[in-house]
Design a protein around this motif. Sequence first.
Motif, PDB file in Angstrom:
ATOM      1  N   ASP A  89       0.849  -1.199   0.000  1.00 10.31           N
ATOM      2  CA  ASP A  89       0.000   0.000   0.000  1.00 10.31           C
ATOM      3  C   ASP A  89       0.877   1.239   0.000  1.00 10.31           C
ATOM      4  O   ASP A  89       1.821   1.347   0.786  1.00 10.31           O
ATOM      5  CB  ASP A  89      -0.912  -0.010   1.231  1.00 10.31           C
ATOM      6  CG  ASP A  89      -1.766   1.244   1.294  1.00 10.31           C
ATOM      7  OD1 ASP A  89      -2.559   1.455   0.375  1.00 10.31           O
ATOM      8  OD2 ASP A  89      -1.625   2.013   2.266  1.00 10.31           O
ATOM      9  N   LEU A  90       0.572   2.178  -0.893  1.00 12.04           N
ATOM     10  CA  LEU A  90       1.272   3.461  -0.967  1.00 12.04           C
ATOM     11  C   LEU A  90       0.199   4.534  -1.091  1.00 12.04           C
ATOM     12  O   LEU A  90      -0.586   4.518  -2.041  1.00 12.04           O
ATOM     13  CB  LEU A  90       2.214   3.490  -2.171  1.00 12.04           C
ATOM     14  CG  LEU A  90       3.012   4.780  -2.391  1.00 12.04           C
ATOM     15  CD1 LEU A  90       3.934   5.044  -1.213  1.00 12.04           C
ATOM     16  CD2 LEU A  90       3.811   4.696  -3.692  1.00 12.04           C
ATOM     17  N   SER A  91       0.146   5.435  -0.118  1.00  4.80           N
ATOM     18  CA  SER A  91      -0.943   6.414  -0.122  1.00  4.80           C
ATOM     19  C   SER A  91      -0.467   7.783   0.334  1.00  4.80           C
ATOM     20  O   SER A  91       0.514   7.915   1.077  1.00  4.80           O
ATOM     21  CB  SER A  91      -2.086   5.941   0.782  1.00  4.80           C
ATOM     22  OG  SER A  91      -1.664   5.876   2.133  1.00  4.80           O
ATOM     23  N   LEU A  92      -1.189   8.792  -0.133  1.00  3.01           N
ATOM     24  CA  LEU A  92      -0.963  10.178   0.277  1.00  3.01           C
ATOM     25  C   LEU A  92      -2.342  10.806   0.437  1.00  3.01           C
ATOM     26  O   LEU A  92      -3.127  10.858  -0.510  1.00  3.01           O
ATOM     27  CB  LEU A  92      -0.151  10.933  -0.784  1.00  3.01           C
ATOM     28  CG  LEU A  92       0.115  12.418  -0.503  1.00  3.01           C
ATOM     29  CD1 LEU A  92       1.013  12.573   0.719  1.00  3.01           C
ATOM     30  CD2 LEU A  92       0.739  13.088  -1.722  1.00  3.01           C
ATOM     31  N   SER A  93      -2.652  11.279   1.641  1.00  4.97           N
ATOM     32  CA  SER A  93      -3.988  11.814   1.897  1.00  4.97           C
ATOM     33  C   SER A  93      -3.894  13.132   2.660  1.00  4.97           C
ATOM     34  O   SER A  93      -2.965  13.353   3.444  1.00  4.97           O
ATOM     35  CB  SER A  93      -4.828  10.821   2.705  1.00  4.97           C
ATOM     36  OG  SER A  93      -4.177  10.488   3.915  1.00  4.97           O
ATOM     37  N   PRO A  94      -4.847  14.054   2.432  1.00  6.11           N
ATOM     38  CA  PRO A  94      -4.825  15.352   3.109  1.00  6.11           C
ATOM     39  C   PRO A  94      -5.267  15.252   4.567  1.00  6.11           C
ATOM     40  O   PRO A  94      -6.027  14.364   4.938  1.00  6.11           O
ATOM     41  CB  PRO A  94      -5.815  16.189   2.300  1.00  6.11           C
ATOM     42  CG  PRO A  94      -6.770  15.181   1.749  1.00  6.11           C
ATOM     43  CD  PRO A  94      -5.951  13.950   1.463  1.00  6.11           C
ATOM     44  N   PRO A 107     -13.768  24.127   6.362  1.00  6.51           N
ATOM     45  CA  PRO A 107     -12.771  23.041   6.236  1.00  6.51           C
ATOM     46  C   PRO A 107     -11.615  23.456   5.338  1.00  6.51           C
ATOM     47  O   PRO A 107     -11.803  24.074   4.294  1.00  6.51           O
ATOM     48  CB  PRO A 107     -13.584  21.894   5.601  1.00  6.51           C
ATOM     49  CG  PRO A 107     -14.999  22.203   5.940  1.00  6.51           C
ATOM     50  CD  PRO A 107     -15.107  23.693   5.928  1.00  6.51           C
ATOM     51  N   GLU A 108     -10.410  23.132   5.778  1.00  5.62           N
ATOM     52  CA  GLU A 108      -9.242  23.437   4.961  1.00  5.62           C
ATOM     53  C   GLU A 108      -8.161  22.385   5.193  1.00  5.62           C
ATOM     54  O   GLU A 108      -8.120  21.738   6.248  1.00  5.62           O
ATOM     55  CB  GLU A 108      -8.693  24.825   5.272  1.00  5.62           C
ATOM     56  CG  GLU A 108      -8.219  24.986   6.700  1.00  5.62           C
ATOM     57  CD  GLU A 108      -7.625  26.365   6.955  1.00  5.62           C
ATOM     58  OE1 GLU A 108      -7.082  26.561   8.046  1.00  5.62           O
ATOM     59  OE2 GLU A 108      -7.701  27.236   6.066  1.00  5.62           O
ATOM     60  N   ILE A 109      -7.330  22.206   4.213  1.00  4.22           N
ATOM     61  CA  ILE A 109      -6.227  21.241   4.312  1.00  4.22           C
ATOM     62  C   ILE A 109      -5.067  21.888   5.050  1.00  4.22           C
ATOM     63  O   ILE A 109      -4.569  22.955   4.666  1.00  4.22           O
ATOM     64  CB  ILE A 109      -5.781  20.791   2.905  1.00  4.22           C
ATOM     65  CG1 ILE A 109      -6.926  20.046   2.201  1.00  4.22           C
ATOM     66  CG2 ILE A 109      -4.553  19.899   2.987  1.00  4.22           C
ATOM     67  CD1 ILE A 109      -6.623  19.675   0.767  1.00  4.22           C
ATOM     68  N   THR A 110      -4.640  21.247   6.130  1.00  3.45           N
ATOM     69  CA  THR A 110      -3.534  21.780   6.928  1.00  3.45           C
ATOM     70  C   THR A 110      -2.252  20.977   6.768  1.00  3.45           C
ATOM     71  O   THR A 110      -1.211  21.355   7.301  1.00  3.45           O
ATOM     72  CB  THR A 110      -3.914  21.797   8.419  1.00  3.45           C
ATOM     73  OG1 THR A 110      -4.250  20.458   8.829  1.00  3.45           O
ATOM     74  CG2 THR A 110      -5.094  22.717   8.654  1.00  3.45           C
ATOM     75  N   GLY A 111      -2.329  19.856   6.065  1.00  8.86           N
ATOM     76  CA  GLY A 111      -1.137  19.035   5.888  1.00  8.86           C
ATOM     77  C   GLY A 111      -1.459  17.785   5.098  1.00  8.86           C
ATOM     78  O   GLY A 111      -2.563  17.625   4.569  1.00  8.86           O
ATOM     79  N   PHE A 112      -0.485  16.892   5.053  1.00  9.60           N
ATOM     80  CA  PHE A 112      -0.642  15.653   4.304  1.00  9.60           C
ATOM     81  C   PHE A 112      -0.008  14.481   5.068  1.00  9.60           C
ATOM     82  O   PHE A 112       0.983  14.672   5.791  1.00  9.60           O
ATOM     83  CB  PHE A 112       0.018  15.764   2.916  1.00  9.60           C
ATOM     84  CG  PHE A 112      -0.632  16.783   2.032  1.00  9.60           C
ATOM     85  CD1 PHE A 112      -1.649  16.422   1.164  1.00  9.60           C
ATOM     86  CD2 PHE A 112      -0.240  18.120   2.097  1.00  9.60           C
ATOM     87  CE1 PHE A 112      -2.266  17.377   0.361  1.00  9.60           C
ATOM     88  CE2 PHE A 112      -0.846  19.082   1.294  1.00  9.60           C
ATOM     89  CZ  PHE A 112      -1.867  18.695   0.430  1.00  9.60           C
ATOM     90  N   THR A 113      -0.623  13.324   4.908  1.00  8.28           N
ATOM     91  CA  THR A 113      -0.101  12.100   5.514  1.00  8.28           C
ATOM     92  C   THR A 113       0.300  11.138   4.401  1.00  8.28           C
ATOM     93  O   THR A 113      -0.522  10.797   3.542  1.00  8.28           O
ATOM     94  CB  THR A 113      -1.152  11.425   6.412  1.00  8.28           C
ATOM     95  OG1 THR A 113      -1.511  12.320   7.473  1.00  8.28           O
ATOM     96  CG2 THR A 113      -0.612  10.139   6.999  1.00  8.28           C
ATOM     97  N   ALA A 114       1.553  10.725   4.420  1.00  9.23           N
ATOM     98  CA  ALA A 114       2.065   9.779   3.440  1.00  9.23           C
ATOM     99  C   ALA A 114       2.342   8.449   4.135  1.00  9.23           C
ATOM    100  O   ALA A 114       2.894   8.417   5.233  1.00  9.23           O
ATOM    101  CB  ALA A 114       3.338  10.308   2.790  1.00  9.23           C
ATOM    102  N   SER A 115       1.929   7.371   3.490  1.00 11.86           N
ATOM    103  CA  SER A 115       2.088   6.042   4.080  1.00 11.86           C
ATOM    104  C   SER A 115       2.582   5.054   3.026  1.00 11.86           C
ATOM    105  O   SER A 115       2.161   5.100   1.868  1.00 11.86           O
ATOM    106  CB  SER A 115       0.757   5.565   4.674  1.00 11.86           C
ATOM    107  OG  SER A 115       0.884   4.259   5.209  1.00 11.86           O
ATOM    108  N   ASN A 116       3.463   4.178   3.456  1.00 14.51           N
ATOM    109  CA  ASN A 116       3.989   3.134   2.575  1.00 14.51           C
ATOM    110  C   ASN A 116       4.100   1.845   3.386  1.00 14.51           C
ATOM    111  O   ASN A 116       4.800   1.799   4.392  1.00 14.51           O
ATOM    112  CB  ASN A 116       5.360   3.538   2.032  1.00 14.51           C
ATOM    113  CG  ASN A 116       5.845   2.596   0.939  1.00 14.51           C
ATOM    114  OD1 ASN A 116       5.435   1.438   0.868  1.00 14.51           O
ATOM    115  ND2 ASN A 116       6.732   3.088   0.086  1.00 14.51           N
TER     116      ASN A 116
END
Length: 234
Positions: A89-94, A107-116
Amino acid sequence: MITLKTFAFLAAMMAATAAGAAHAEERRINVDATGTVQIAPDMATITLGVTNENAEASAAMQATSDAVSKVLARLTEMGIEDRDVQTRDLSLSPVWSGRHGQNGETPEITGFTASNRVFVRVRDLTQLGKIMDAVIQDGANDFGGLSFGVQDPKPIEAQARAKAVGEATAKAQQLAQAAGVTLGPVQSISEQTAGIRPMAEMRALSMADAGGVPVAGGEVSVSVSVSMEFEISD
């Protein structure tokens, strides 16, 4: 020309033949049985990964990629072959703030979470605790599970299959004896493999020399179920 008498005779013969066939078909004993063999595992599979959060998507992904590269290099260094490592699994989500409209916030995007995440097969269980400890130190902070199995289940399945057939035959013999009939030959047999399952009783793996995260391997069970149909002999 077929007379009414002849027609009645033929109808009676056909009915008798059908009744006899139905009666013969009913003279069967059907049984189900499951054969189970317990064995100590010789392989483990781990789902591990790295997750990072950052205000910038590229930074979150870069940090995650760097850590995963270190983890993969460590696994190779510790003897894990390429065939036993696979990206799952490789993902990038706000990351949102005020997404649920609390206090009237937009609502606003304050960052990002990346996972592998990667799937790792460990064939030397004496190294399992040491491997887990090493990848944690290298940045793995996401574990999706640990399971045990056997590398070659076919011989164990053969034992379980033979056990299932033996138990089914013994059950059919008991039923025939109780009913006062003679058990005939097998008419049909079908199989369903239940697979490999962990057992409740756990036995600690020998990790004293290897060090690292303590892990218990216990036993796994391999089960095969069969359905058998026997004829009832006259």
